[in-house]
Design an enzyme around this catalytic site. Structure first.
Site, short mmCIF file in Angstrom:
data_model
loop_
_atom_site.label_atom_id
_atom_site.label_comp_id
_atom_site.label_asym_id
_atom_site.label_seq_id
_atom_site.Cartn_x
_atom_site.Cartn_y
_atom_site.Cartn_z
N ASN A 7 -17.58 26.86 -35.93
CA ASN A 7 -17.13 27.49 -37.04
C ASN A 7 -18.52 28.14 -37.77
OD1 ASN A 7 -16.60 28.11 -39.80
ND2 ASN A 7 -14.83 26.72 -39.99
N ASP A 9 -18.59 30.43 -40.20
CA ASP A 9 -18.45 31.27 -41.63
C ASP A 9 -19.51 31.04 -42.26
OD1 ASP A 9 -15.73 31.23 -40.73
OD2 ASP A 9 -15.06 29.49 -42.15
N HIS A 10 -20.17 29.93 -42.28
CA HIS A 10 -21.52 29.85 -43.12
C HIS A 10 -22.62 30.84 -42.84
CE1 HIS A 10 -19.14 27.53 -45.69
NE2 HIS A 10 -19.05 26.31 -44.76
N HIS A 43 -12.65 31.65 -40.20
CA HIS A 43 -11.94 31.31 -41.27
C HIS A 43 -11.79 32.65 -42.23
CE1 HIS A 43 -9.97 28.52 -44.64
NE2 HIS A 43 -9.43 29.93 -44.56
N ARG A 45 -10.94 33.96 -45.04
CA ARG A 45 -10.41 33.58 -46.53
C ARG A 45 -9.79 34.83 -47.15
NH1 ARG A 45 -11.87 27.97 -47.86
NH2 ARG A 45 -10.60 28.66 -49.75
N ARG A 49 -14.80 35.50 -48.73
CA ARG A 49 -16.12 35.03 -49.34
C ARG A 49 -17.19 34.78 -48.47
NH1 ARG A 49 -14.46 28.98 -51.06
NH2 ARG A 49 -12.98 29.92 -52.19
N HIS A 50 -16.80 34.63 -47.12
CA HIS A 50 -17.73 34.71 -46.06
C HIS A 50 -17.57 35.58 -44.96
CE1 HIS A 50 -15.20 31.63 -44.87
NE2 HIS A 50 -15.63 30.62 -45.63
N GLU A 70 -8.76 30.97 -38.18
CA GLU A 70 -8.02 30.10 -39.22
C GLU A 70 -7.62 31.17 -40.47
OE1 GLU A 70 -10.61 27.27 -41.12
OE2 GLU A 70 -11.10 26.37 -39.25
N THR A 100 -14.14 24.28 -50.35
CA THR A 100 -13.78 24.36 -48.59
C THR A 100 -12.27 23.84 -48.63
OG1 THR A 100 -14.19 23.65 -46.47
CG2 THR A 100 -14.57 22.11 -48.24
N THR A 101 -11.74 23.83 -47.30
CA THR A 101 -10.30 23.66 -47.38
C THR A 101 -9.84 22.25 -47.66
OG1 THR A 101 -10.47 25.03 -45.14
CG2 THR A 101 -8.21 23.98 -45.65
N GLU A 151 -4.36 20.46 -35.62
CA GLU A 151 -5.72 20.28 -36.06
C GLU A 151 -5.52 19.01 -36.94
OE1 GLU A 151 -8.32 23.02 -36.89
OE2 GLU A 151 -9.74 21.55 -37.75
N HIS A 191 -13.12 19.02 -39.58
CA HIS A 191 -13.29 19.17 -41.24
C HIS A 191 -14.55 17.66 -41.56
CE1 HIS A 191 -12.94 20.89 -44.76
NE2 HIS A 191 -13.09 19.94 -45.43
N GLY A 192 -15.48 18.12 -41.83
CA GLY A 192 -16.54 17.07 -42.10
C GLY A 192 -17.09 16.44 -40.99
N GLY A 213 -18.23 22.89 -38.44
CA GLY A 213 -18.97 24.09 -38.80
C GLY A 213 -20.31 23.66 -39.85
N HIS A 214 -20.09 23.36 -40.87
CA HIS A 214 -20.92 23.15 -41.81
C HIS A 214 -22.33 22.37 -41.25
CE1 HIS A 214 -22.95 21.61 -45.57
NE2 HIS A 214 -22.88 22.81 -46.09
N1 PXP Z 1 -11.23 22.95 -39.44
C1 PXP Z 1 -10.48 23.59 -40.48
C2 PXP Z 1 -9.18 23.96 -40.43
C3 PXP Z 1 -11.32 23.95 -41.47
O1 PXP Z 1 -10.88 24.59 -42.60
C4 PXP Z 1 -12.83 23.91 -41.66
C5 PXP Z 1 -13.65 24.31 -42.78
O2 PXP Z 1 -13.48 25.74 -42.82
C6 PXP Z 1 -13.52 23.05 -40.46
C7 PXP Z 1 -12.60 22.91 -39.46
C8 PXP Z 1 -14.69 22.93 -40.40
O3 PXP Z 1 -15.09 21.95 -41.23
P1 PXP Z 1 -16.86 21.92 -41.31
O4 PXP Z 1 -17.51 22.98 -42.01
O5 PXP Z 1 -16.59 20.52 -42.56
O6 PXP Z 1 -17.27 21.07 -40.07
#
Ligand code: PXP
Length: 243
Positions: A7, A9-10, A43, A45, A49-50, A70, A100-101, A151, A191-192, A213-214
């Site tokens: 991901n 996005d950042h 993503h 949004r 924002r990104h 996304e 974040t989501t 997911e 996520h996370g 992503g992050h």
């Molecule tokens: N999956 C989904 C559906 C998300 O919304 C996000 C964050 O945009 C991620 C995965 C990635 O999460 P992270 O940035 O915490 O790895």
């Protein structure tokens, strides 16, 4: 073997902080491709924002990576996806004020809208995944509305502090994976997830894709994005049950 969709996005978050033209998400996607990632997750949004519309179009056009778009379950976003034709759309809940989501899509409450969106996207040969909490009723609703994939939200696992909580949230992911597979769904997770907590989730097996992503973009500040993505792919491979 599970695959990694980075991901990115950042990368766009950094660019938008200055409203300039660097760093470029297209370059980021190419670095991920060279690292051996199988896809990118973007993503788009509602508040932009990104990632911007043009980023998504260019990444999809320029790279050979699987494009997982996304989006929120809204008419303008579904129209954008129908025009873009990504490989997969992951439908997520979205609140403007969130960092974040947060939470998963409520596929029970939104079943009618979700079912209509799945039909339209599938007709355009776009696969649909729903980002949901690892609960049987949500998995059943995703399946009933025609989703191809789910997911599983790994945020509860990522935020767990005690060993007991970690073991419980991991078991929830495992049971949700089993239930999803029994319903004929493809099961992803995200996520996370980071370099410290990916091991036990990758070791569960049966999860075809990880959307991360992050942590990867954070590590890329120190080692570069190609290396950061390579390290995550290596951890997924090392911990996968087939190894
Ligand atoms: N999956 C989904 C559906 C998300 O919304 C996000 C964050 O945009 C991620 C995965 C990635 O999460 P992270 O940035 O915490 O790895």
């Amino acid at each position: 073997m599970s695959k990694l969709n980075v991901n990115i996005d950042h990368v766009a978050t950094i660019r938008q902080a200055r409203q300039v033209d660097e760093p470029n998400p297209v370059w980021a996607a190419v670095e991920c491709e060279l690292a051996g990632a199988s896809g990118v997750t973007l993503h788009l949004r509602e508040d932009r924002r990104h990632i911007q519309d043009r980023d998504v179009e260019l990444v999809h056009e320029v790279t050979g990576l699987k494009c997982n778009l996304e989006i929120a379950l809204t008419d303008p976003m579904i129209r954008f996806a129908l025009k873009l034709k990504p490989d997969m759309v992951t439908l997520v809940p979205e609140k403007r004020e969130e960092l974040t989501t947060e939470g998963g899509l409520d596929c029970i409450k939104l079943s009618k809208r979700l079912g209509n969106a799945v039909k339209k996207l599938n007709k355009a040969r776009i696969k649909v995944s729903a980002f949901i909490v690892p609960q049987a009723d949500q998995i059943q609703a995703s399946c009933d509305t025609g989703c191809d994939a789910i997911e599983l939200h790994t945020g509860m696992y990522a935020n767990a502090k005690s060993d007991r909580q970690i073991a419980k949230t991991l078991r929830d992911i495992e049971s949700a994976r089993d239930y999803g597979l029994e319903q004929g769904l493809v099961v992803h997770a995200g996520h996370g997830l980071n370099y410290r907590n990916i091991g036990p989730v990758a070791a569960l097996g049966g999860l075809t894709d990880f959307n991360i992503g992050h942590s990867i973009v954070s590590r890329s500040v120190f080692v570069g994005l190609r290396q950061a993505a390579k390290e995550m792919i290596a951890l997924i491979e090392k911990n996968s049950p087939s190894n």
